[in-house]
Design a protein around this motif. Structure first.
Motif, mmCIF file in Angstrom:
data_model
loop_
_atom_site.group_PDB
_atom_site.id
_atom_site.type_symbol
_atom_site.label_atom_id
_atom_site.label_comp_id
_atom_site.label_asym_id
_atom_site.label_seq_id
_atom_site.Cartn_x
_atom_site.Cartn_y
_atom_site.Cartn_z
ATOM 1 N N HIS A 1 -9.400 2.725 2.706
ATOM 2 C CA HIS A 1 -8.971 4.088 3.052
ATOM 3 C C HIS A 1 -10.003 5.134 2.638
ATOM 4 O O HIS A 1 -9.847 6.306 2.952
ATOM 5 C CB HIS A 1 -7.654 4.422 2.339
ATOM 6 C CG HIS A 1 -6.461 3.710 2.898
ATOM 7 N ND1 HIS A 1 -6.004 3.937 4.167
ATOM 8 C CD2 HIS A 1 -5.628 2.793 2.358
ATOM 9 C CE1 HIS A 1 -4.934 3.170 4.384
ATOM 10 N NE2 HIS A 1 -4.697 2.472 3.302
ATOM 11 N N CYS B 1 -0.206 3.151 3.810
ATOM 12 C CA CYS B 1 -0.114 2.679 5.198
ATOM 13 C C CYS B 1 0.888 1.528 5.327
ATOM 14 O O CYS B 1 1.501 1.108 4.357
ATOM 15 C CB CYS B 1 -1.491 2.269 5.699
ATOM 16 S SG CYS B 1 -2.121 0.783 4.943
ATOM 17 N N ILE C 1 0.487 -1.673 6.105
ATOM 18 C CA ILE C 1 -0.113 -3.015 6.104
ATOM 19 C C ILE C 1 0.876 -4.037 5.526
ATOM 20 O O ILE C 1 1.530 -3.767 4.502
ATOM 21 C CB ILE C 1 -1.448 -3.002 5.324
ATOM 22 C CG1 ILE C 1 -2.195 -4.317 5.517
ATOM 23 C CG2 ILE C 1 -1.246 -2.722 3.840
ATOM 24 C CD1 ILE C 1 -3.638 -4.289 5.065
ATOM 25 N N HIS D 1 -7.335 -3.296 -1.432
ATOM 26 C CA HIS D 1 -7.014 -2.828 -0.083
ATOM 27 C C HIS D 1 -7.332 -1.338 0.074
ATOM 28 O O HIS D 1 -7.818 -0.903 1.119
ATOM 29 C CB HIS D 1 -5.532 -3.070 0.228
ATOM 30 C CG HIS D 1 -5.018 -2.187 1.318
ATOM 31 N ND1 HIS D 1 -5.354 -2.390 2.635
ATOM 32 C CD2 HIS D 1 -4.261 -1.059 1.285
ATOM 33 C CE1 HIS D 1 -4.800 -1.439 3.366
ATOM 34 N NE2 HIS D 1 -4.134 -0.614 2.575
ATOM 35 N N CYS E 1 0.853 -1.190 0.000
ATOM 36 C CA CYS E 1 0.000 0.000 0.000
ATOM 37 C C CYS E 1 0.890 1.241 0.000
ATOM 38 O O CYS E 1 1.813 1.333 0.807
ATOM 39 C CB CYS E 1 -0.905 0.005 1.221
ATOM 40 S SG CYS E 1 -1.870 1.507 1.361
#
Ligand SMILES: [Zn+2]
Length: 394
Positions: free
Chosen positions: A250, A39, A41, A246, A36
Motif C-alpha cells: 500500500h 483493503c 484481501i 502485506h 489488512c
C-alpha cells in the motif's frame, strides 16, 4: 487555531489520517486480527505480492453498524458478513468526508523497523548457523563514526528499539554477503531478498518522492517478494501471512494520496509516549494506574511551571509582552493583546460606555474596586452591594 501568520481562525478539521501500530489499527477499524485493516484481501493472500485490492466497502459496513436496533443476533451476523467485529457506534461512523479505511497510514517505525525488518533479521540469523557466526562478525566490524558496534552481537538483545534496528539495517547486508548457507545452498536469493527490503526501507524514508523514486520502491519490493521463498526452502518459516508484510504493497499508493511518510511516522510522537505514558506508568503502583498517572503528570506539570516562574523572577528580565489570562469559568489560557502606545491619553467613564460599547464597564469597575478593598467578600455579597450584572462575555 492559530495559523503560521499568527491569525486565529475558526477551523473544521477533517479526519484524514490515523497513525498507529497494527493492534491499534485493528482496534480502530473494527477489523479481525490477521486481516489488512485497509483493503479486502483474503487472509490466505496476506503477505503475497498481489495487485492492490479495493478498499473495504464503507457503505456496507456503516449499514451493518446501524443494525443495532434489530437485535443482538442480527447485528452480530451483519457485522460478520461485512468482515468486521460487532462494535457499538465506533467514533468514525458519523464523521463527515472521511473514510476510516483510507485513513490507515504506513508507519516506518512499527511496520518497517519493528515489523518486517525485525522478522527478516531473525530469519537471517537462523539461516546462518544460528547466532554464533553473525555475532562474531558484528564484533569484527571496525570502529567508525557512523555505525553503532554491537560488541555483544545482535542475537541476544531483548526489547530492541526502532533506533537499534535502524543501526542494524546499516550493516546486516555486509555481514552476510559472503556467508555460506547450510547444505551448500546458494545465498543469492537471501542476499537479493534482504537487499530488496533494505532498498525499500531506505527509499521509503525519502523526504521528497518523484515518479522515479516510487518506481524504485516498487522494484525493490518486487525483488523482496520474488526471493523471500528462500526462508521457506530453508525451513525457517512456513508462510508469510503477516499483515505488516502485506501493507508494504500500500506504500506507493499512499505517497500519491497523502505525501511522504515523515508526515505520519510514529517515531516523532514516540518520545512523548515515553514521557507521558511509560514514565507515568512506572511511577504508579500498577494497580488502578490511570488516575495515579494523571495525578503524577499534573504534579509534574505544576513543578515545571513553578520552576519556570522562579527562574523568570531570578533572571530579572522584563515580563513577557504577551500576557496570558484565565477567563472566569474557563480553564483555557487565552492571549490578551495590549497596545504599547494608546491612541487616546484619557477617556471619560461615560464615553467608555457610549463610544466604545463597554456596557458593563461601570459594574465591572465597581466589582474590581470592592474586591481589591475587601478581598474576603464572597461574589454574592458583591453582586448585592454594587448591583452589577453578570460578568460580560468579552
Ligand atoms: Zn491491504
Amino acid at each position: 487555531m492559530a495559523s503560521g501568520d499568527g491569525v486565529e481562525r475558526l477551523t473544521h478539521p477533517i479526519f484524514a489520517a490515523y497513525i498507529g501500530d497494527y493492534p491499534e489499527q485493528v482496534l480502530v477499524t473494527c477489523c479481525i486480527t490477521g486481516y489488512c485493516p485497509r483493503c479486502t484481501i483474503p487472509r490466505q493472500q496476506v503477505g503475497e505480492n498481489t495487485e492492490p485490492h479495493p478498499l473495504r466497502n464503507l457503505r456496507s459496513i456503516l449499514e451493518a453498524l446501524q443494525m443495532t436496533d434489530q437485535g443482538a443476533a442480527a447485528f452480530v451476523k451483519a457485522c460478520r458478513e461485512a468482515g468486521i467485529k460487532p462494535v457499538f457506534e465506533p467514533f468514525w461512523a458519523n464523521l463527515p468526508y472521511s473514510n476510516i479505511y483510507l485513513t490507515i497510514t504506513p508507519d516506518v517505525l512499527h511496520q518497517l523497523y519493528q515489523g518486517v525488518f525485525k522478522h527478516l533479521k531473525t530469519w537471517v540469523i537462523e539461516a546462518h548457523h544460528g547466532a554464533h557466526e553473525i555475532d562474531a562478525r558484528c564484533r569484527w566490524l571496525p570502529p567508525n563514526h557512523n555505525i553503532c558496534i554491537f560488541m555483544k552481537g545482535i542475537s541476544s538483545l531483548s526489547r530492541v528499539s526502532g533506533h537499534e534496528h535502524g543501526q542494524m539495517s546499516h550493516f546486516l547486508l555486509g555481514l552476510i554477503v559472503d556467508t555460506p548457507l547450510p547444505g551448500g545452498m546458494s545465498s543469492v536469493c537471501l542476499v537479493r531478498c534482504l537487499r530488496g527490503l533494505l532498498d525499500f526501507l531506505f527509499l521509503a524514508q525519502y523526504p521528497v518522492h518523484s515518479t522515479t523514486t516510487l518506481e524504485l520502491m516498487s522494484s525493490a519490493l518486487n525483488r523482496f517478494h520474488a526471493n523471500k521463498n528462500i526462508f521457506v526452502d530453508l525451513e525457517i518459516c512456513s508462510d508469510f501471512h503477516i499483515p505488516k508484510i502485506h501493507f508494504l504493497n500500500h506504500y506507493v499508493k499512499t505517497v500519491t494520496l497523502f505525501g511522504t511518510f515523515d508526515n505520519f511516522n510514529t517515531e516523532y510522537t514516540e518520545c512523548l509516549h515515553i514521557d507521558l505514558a511509560k514514565d507515568a506508568y512506572r511511577a504508579s503502583n500498577r494497580k488502578d494506574e490511570y488516575s495515579q498517572m494523571m495525578l503524577w503528570l499534573k504534579r509534574k506539570e505544576k513543578v515545571m511551571r513553578h520552576d519556570a516562574f522562579f527562574s523568570w523572577i531570578h533572571s530579572g528580565e522584563h515580563p513577557p509582552l504577551r500576557t496570558y489570562w484565565i477567563r472566569p469559568g474557563f480553564n483555557t489560557l487565552r492571549p490578551l493583546k495590549m497596545t504599547k502606545h494608546p491612541s487616546v491619553p484619557s477617556v471619560r467613564i461615560t464615553d467608555v460606555v457610549r463610544l466604545y460599547g463597554a456596557t458593563f464597564f461601570d459594574a465591572a469597575l465597581s466589582r474590581f474596586i470592592v474586591q481589591l478593598k475587601y478581598p474576603h467578600f464572597s461574589g454574592r455579597c458583591l453582586d448585592d452591594e454594587v448591583h452589577c450584572q453578570p460578568a460580560p462575555r468579552q
